[in-house]
Write an enzyme that holds these catalytic residues in place. Structure first.
Site, short mmCIF file in Angstrom:
data_model
loop_
_atom_site.label_atom_id
_atom_site.label_comp_id
_atom_site.label_asym_id
_atom_site.label_seq_id
_atom_site.Cartn_x
_atom_site.Cartn_y
_atom_site.Cartn_z
N ARG A 239 0.95 -0.89 0.36
CA ARG A 239 0.38 -0.21 0.01
C ARG A 239 0.79 1.64 0.17
O ARG A 239 1.70 1.18 0.70
CB ARG A 239 -0.61 0.26 0.72
CG ARG A 239 -1.52 -0.88 1.46
CD ARG A 239 -3.30 -0.81 -0.08
NE ARG A 239 -4.24 -1.90 0.14
CZ ARG A 239 -4.30 -2.86 -0.81
NH1 ARG A 239 -2.79 -2.87 -2.13
NH2 ARG A 239 -5.49 -2.92 -0.71
N GLU A 268 -3.23 7.91 -5.21
CA GLU A 268 -3.03 6.62 -6.94
C GLU A 268 -4.58 7.78 -7.48
O GLU A 268 -5.83 7.28 -7.31
CB GLU A 268 -3.76 5.35 -6.44
CG GLU A 268 -1.94 5.15 -5.75
CD GLU A 268 -2.43 3.11 -5.45
OE1 GLU A 268 -3.63 2.64 -6.38
OE2 GLU A 268 -1.45 2.46 -4.99
N HIS A 287 -0.91 -0.08 -10.11
CA HIS A 287 -1.38 -1.02 -8.99
C HIS A 287 -1.73 -2.15 -9.79
O HIS A 287 -2.80 -2.88 -9.70
CB HIS A 287 -2.18 -0.33 -8.43
CG HIS A 287 -2.12 -0.77 -6.59
ND1 HIS A 287 -2.78 0.04 -5.73
CD2 HIS A 287 -3.03 -2.26 -6.80
CE1 HIS A 287 -3.05 -0.93 -4.93
NE2 HIS A 287 -3.08 -2.28 -4.89
C1 DGY Z 1 -5.92 -6.27 -3.44
O1 DGY Z 1 -5.78 -7.21 -3.29
O2 DGY Z 1 -5.09 -5.61 -2.08
C2 DGY Z 1 -3.82 -5.47 -4.28
O3 DGY Z 1 -4.01 -4.33 -4.07
C3 DGY Z 1 -5.40 -5.71 -5.56
O4 DGY Z 1 -5.70 -7.23 -6.14
#
Ligand code: DGY
Length: 330
Positions: A239, A268, A287
């Site tokens: 993250r 983002e 992402h």
């Molecule tokens: C998640 O699943 O948490 C990712 O960041 C996106 O697939």
């Protein structure tokens, strides 16, 4: 019997969406960008189930606006967009999509690690821009991987999968920093649990795989980057809020660290004029770590299974708050 009303905040793979449409009175937000907050609150007023994405805040005001809501099914393994304790207090079951994206995410972390370490994007742009004149003995020098030290922050499923690749393929030494020990990784990969400062100072590559919470928010700040080797490569596929954006830009610009490969940022999306995007030693992907056909289909299937189980009052396949069982809305 009327079908339960559900709101799906984005089109998800048909492997999951077809099942949702067959069993529910489903409205699917048709745009590629998230539904505006007002739309979300409006649909929540009627919804018995919501399929959310990591871009949709499932917070107290939303839950207060959703008197019939019985299940939130997140199309992601991460769930920092959801106030899970608040959902539990209100009898709402919450699910996520773990495991099926472990390999895809570890692959992306490795892809960023080797690409940032070997300056691949910078070199490819150099060619495209017409600067390639000759073979250069001193040009484009990058980092070696073989036998180097990889520091993993968060030695869960994805962290272990990256460690396996780097240990098995590149003979790397594995350090990890985590609140919990991972005895399997210690036995099978020779991984060593260390304190944060040791991880920072001894690692040649650092890859972040921890959840975002109060403890990890801003963990990689100016002080942390200062402790890293000037040759170090920083990778984040977890993250964006786990690193401090401005501090990372400063560390890359001043040469405090060598390079970074990011699949996540804060905010983002990053605006095109963001200074990070002007740096030759940063690679930023939008992402996409779980973006493989197999992973996204499987995420869709689990998100659908969680939603339908939640609507039927059954245990969710991947259930974040099973303690809600005795007080569940039915
Ligand atoms: C998640 O699943 O948490 C990712 O960041 C996106 O697939």
């Amino acid at each position: 019997m009327p079908k339960p009303k559900v709101f799906v905040t984005r089109r998800i793979p048909s492997a999951g969406l077809d099942k949702i449409r067959a069993a529910c009175d489903a409205e699917v937000w048709p745009e590629p960008t998230p539904p505006p907050r007002a739309v979300l609150l409006d649909r929540a007023a009627e919804a018995e189930g919501i399929v959310s994405l990591l871009t949709d805040a499932m917070d107290v005001p939303l839950m207060e606006a959703a008197p019939h809501l019985r299940v939130i099914s997140n199309f992601a393994v991460g769930f920092d967009n959801i106030d899970v304790p608040a959902a539990t207090e209100r009898g709402i079951a919450v699910g996520n999509t773990p495991e099926v994206l472990t390999d895809a995410t570890a692959d992306m972390a490795f892809c960023l690690l080797i690409s940032a370490g070997r300056r691949l994007v910078e070199a490819a742009e150099y060619v495209k821009e017409g600067h390639w004149e000759t073979w250069e003995p001193l040009g484009h020098i990058g980092a070696d991987l073989m036998g180097k030290t990889l520091g993993i922050v968060g030695m869960g499923r994805i962290g272990s999968a990256l460690a396996q690749r780097c240990r098995g393929g590149w003979g790397m030494n594995i350090l990890y920093y985590d609140v919990a020990s991972n005895p399997d990784a210690e036995t099978s990969l020779g991984a060593r649990k260390v304190d944060f400062d040791t991880l920072l100072t001894e690692s040649d590559f650092i890859s972040v795989h921890t959840v975002l919470n109060k403890e990890t928010h801003g963990l990689f700040n100016a002080a942390a980057f200062r402790r890293m080797k000037p040759t170090a490569v920083f990778i984040n596929t977890a993250r964006g809020r786990i690193h401090v954006h401005g501090d990372l830009v400063a560390a890359l610009r001043s040469g405090e660290i060598f390079a970074a490969g990011l699949d996540v940022t804060h905010p983002e999306p990053l605006p095109p004029e963001d200074p990070l995007l002007k740096l030759p030693n940063a690679i930023v992907a939008p992402h996409i770590a779980s973006a493989t056909r197999q992973s996204r289909d499987a995420m869709g299937e689990i998100a659908a299974a969680n939603l339908l189980a939640g609507l039927q009052g059954e245990p969710l396949q991947a259930w974040l708050n099973p303690e809600v069982e005795s007080t569940r809305r039915r």
